[in-house]
Design an enzyme around this catalytic site. Structure first.
Site, mmCIF file in Angstrom:
data_model
loop_
_atom_site.group_PDB
_atom_site.id
_atom_site.type_symbol
_atom_site.label_atom_id
_atom_site.label_comp_id
_atom_site.label_asym_id
_atom_site.label_seq_id
_atom_site.Cartn_x
_atom_site.Cartn_y
_atom_site.Cartn_z
ATOM 1 N N ASP A 82 13.396 -2.945 123.762
ATOM 2 C CA ASP A 82 13.158 -2.329 125.069
ATOM 3 C C ASP A 82 12.641 -1.177 124.908
ATOM 4 O O ASP A 82 13.306 -0.237 124.488
ATOM 5 C CB ASP A 82 14.635 -2.277 125.782
ATOM 6 N N ASP A 86 9.287 -0.974 129.925
ATOM 7 C CA ASP A 86 10.174 -0.628 131.165
ATOM 8 C C ASP A 86 9.141 -0.029 131.996
ATOM 9 O O ASP A 86 8.412 0.904 131.645
ATOM 10 C CB ASP A 86 11.196 0.245 130.676
ATOM 11 N N GLU A 111 7.418 -4.747 132.633
ATOM 12 C CA GLU A 111 8.205 -4.667 133.713
ATOM 13 C C GLU A 111 7.319 -4.231 134.963
ATOM 14 O O GLU A 111 7.136 -3.025 134.967
ATOM 15 C CB GLU A 111 9.699 -3.803 133.736
ATOM 16 N N HIS A 165 20.248 -7.529 133.303
ATOM 17 C CA HIS A 165 21.248 -6.487 133.326
ATOM 18 C C HIS A 165 21.449 -5.833 134.609
ATOM 19 O O HIS A 165 22.296 -4.967 134.873
ATOM 20 C CB HIS A 165 21.007 -5.616 132.244
ATOM 21 N N ASP A 166 20.482 -5.942 135.395
ATOM 22 C CA ASP A 166 20.578 -5.203 136.825
ATOM 23 C C ASP A 166 20.955 -6.182 138.045
ATOM 24 O O ASP A 166 20.936 -5.796 139.218
ATOM 25 C CB ASP A 166 19.175 -4.446 137.136
#
Length: 543
Positions: free
Chosen positions: A103, A204, A246, A320-321
């Protein structure tokens, strides 16, 4: 030559598993998951059948924003282990035909990164121009832009008499991508990780690197795709990698650029259009509304149709969010198993690369904690703000129970021992109390479990080319309860049928599909001709 042709053999039929390292497996008894813990569970992931692990950030970091504030791109945070542990993870995963996807945050660093420590010393420092600075006077920012986490996007530094720009936390200064030296540093770092054998990168907030704060432009800046193509050319194209950006601001047209089959940018992007369909229009995720089911079908079908042969979809319900999908759009009580399998069937029958978030394959659920049991800063700030605004405690807790990020961050439920087999000591966040029923050990033994269902779905994707390459067509688009679609590759037709409701729904097979068919997978052992049972789902191969 199509530079993606060699990659097609692995990442198009691949299934990715996301690990949130802090919550996956603790190996040293400090209550926090770590790299050695992940290594100890690789056999489990090999059994599931996944091809790659997307690892949430493990770089050295002050952890102001869960590791998305990187202070050293080429070291591991001691919380998770050492660089040697990371190298061992890459090696051990490779032995099991599993690749590691890092990531990567290229939009900003931590303010504790050596570059920024130098940058703030003086305007003449060689690192000063690595970040976005503007002249000004203390107390009067260059403009009124706000940061994503609240407050101004500008922070005053008296040593240089300038403001630096930060789209996120104050401790996350934005990098200046207009500076070729910055880009070169980042490319060299990526090549260094590629040398170590990583299998790809998740980028990200990558759509924000070409910001123009003077014009109040953050995402999709004019130079964005120029920068991404250079990034890809200088790094990713030198290896056999999977890359996913993302991009919250992506629409299908932009996604076609990001995931162009010529490989000039990324393999695919994460887009989030379907994720906002259960909130009040024009409001935040905390302002709950029932899922607009017909719109969900329309949105997913749009992305399937628009990117067919012109791009590539990433397929996900969780990360994860986000809250646990079985609690969000399924039924985490009497139909937990059935609805978890139904949601998996719908997602894994579509074209794209599916992502499984840790515990999704077990049907892990949201955690209904008291406010003092949550750790997530976003959740705690939301609670304070809404109580101050006059909301009732019960109202705010309903929103948190539904959408709070800690729903996804509770420890992985391995078995029914204390702390669910995650740790021998007190975990950093409380384990969901239902771990004694919902855990990997129980599901591994039960051949009808959610785990084994996911394992079968992964195998079907590898064995049936129609799932990877077939054209998508939505049937019954206005039906209020059923999600039905076909995938077609030459003369092969796959039919996917799913009941999104907790009750029996009348259903007759469409006339053109009433001939000979083979049921590849179903979450009920017996199918009826005239109706679908609660949360029933099946995939048929038509002959």
């Amino acid at each position: 030559m199509d530079i993606n042709s060699k990659k097609e053999q692995w990442w198009k039929p691949a299934v990715i598993y996301q690990i949130y390292p802090k919550s996956f497996q603790d190996s040293n008894g400090d209550g926090i998951g770590d790299l050695q813990g992940i290594i100890s569970r690789l056999d489990y992931l090999q059994e599931l059948g996944i091809n790659a692990i997307w690892l949430s950030p493990v770089y050295r970091s002050p952890q102001d924003d869960n590791g998305y504030d990187i202070s050293d791109y080429q070291d591991i945070d001691p919380m998770f282990g050492t660089l040697e542990d990371m190298e061992q993870l890459i090696t051990e995963a490779k032995k099991r035909d599993i690749r590691i996807i890092m990531d990567l945050v290229l939009n900003h660093t931590s303010d504790e990164h050596q570059w920024f420590q130098e940058a703030r010393k003086s305007r003449d420092n060689p690192y000063h121009d690595y970040y976005v600075w503007r002249n000004g006077e203390e107390g009067t920012p260059p403009n009124d832009m706000g940061g994503c986490f609240g407050g101004s996007a500008w922070e005053w530094v008296p040593e240089v008499g300038q403001y630096y720009f930060h789209q996120f936390a104050v401790k996350q200064p934005d990098l200046n991508w207009d500076n070729p030296k910055v880009r070169r540093e980042l490319y060299d770092m990526i090549l260094w990780w590629m040398e170590k054998g990583v299998g790809g990168f998740r980028l990200d907030v990558i759509d924000q690197i070409a910001k123009e704060p003077d014009s109040k432009i953050t995402n999709n800046g004019p130079k964005l795709h120029e920068y991404i193509r250079e990034l890809s050319r200088e790094t990713f194209q030198k290896g056999d990698l999977i890359t996913v950006g993302e991009a919250w601001g992506a629409n299908p047209e932009l996604a076609k650029l990001y995931s162009n089959p010529d490989g000039s940018e990324f393999s695919m992007v994460f887009q989030f259009e379907h994720i906002g369909l259960d909130q009040q229009e024009g409001k935040s995720k905390w302002d709950l509304a029932p899922l607009n089911f017909i719109e969900l079908k329309k949105v997913l079908a749009k992305w399937q149709k628009e990117l067919f042969q012109t791009g590539w979809n990433s397929l996900f319900w969780n990360n994860h969010d986000l809250p646990r999908i079985v609690s969000r759009w399924g039924n985490d009580n009497e139909y937990r198993v059935e609805s978890a399998k139904m949601l998996a069937t719908v997602l894994h029958g579509m074209q794209g690369t599916p992502y499984i978030y840790q515990g999704e394959e077990l049907g892990m659920t949201n955690a209904r904690y008291t406010i003092d049991e949550y750790c997530d800063i976003e959740t705690l700030n939301l609670y304070k703000e809404r109580i101050k605004e006059g909301y009732l405690h019960e109202e705010v807790m309903t929103s948190i129970h539904a959408k709070g990020r800690d729903n996804a961050r509770t420890p992985m439920q391995w078995d029914d021992s204390k702390h669910a087999g995650f740790t021998d000591s007190t975990p950093w966040i409380k384990v969901n109390p239902n771990y004694q029923v919902i855990n990997a050990k129980n599901e591994f033994k039960d051949r009808n479990s959610i785990f084994h269902y996911y394992k079968k779905l992964i195998l079907l994707r590898k064995n049936y080319e129609v799932i990877v390459k077939g054209k998508f067509d939505l049937l019954l688009p206005e039906h209020p309860d059923l999600f039905v679609y076909t995938r077609t590759l030459e003369k092969t037709v796959l039919l996917v049928i799913a009941n999104f409701r907790g009750e029996k729904i009348p259903f007759s097979m469409p006339a053109e599909y009433q001939g000979s068919k083979e049921c590849l997978i179903s979450n009920y052992s017996k199918q009826e001709d005239s109706y679908l049972q609660p949360y029933e789902a099946a995939m048929y191969l038509l002959k």
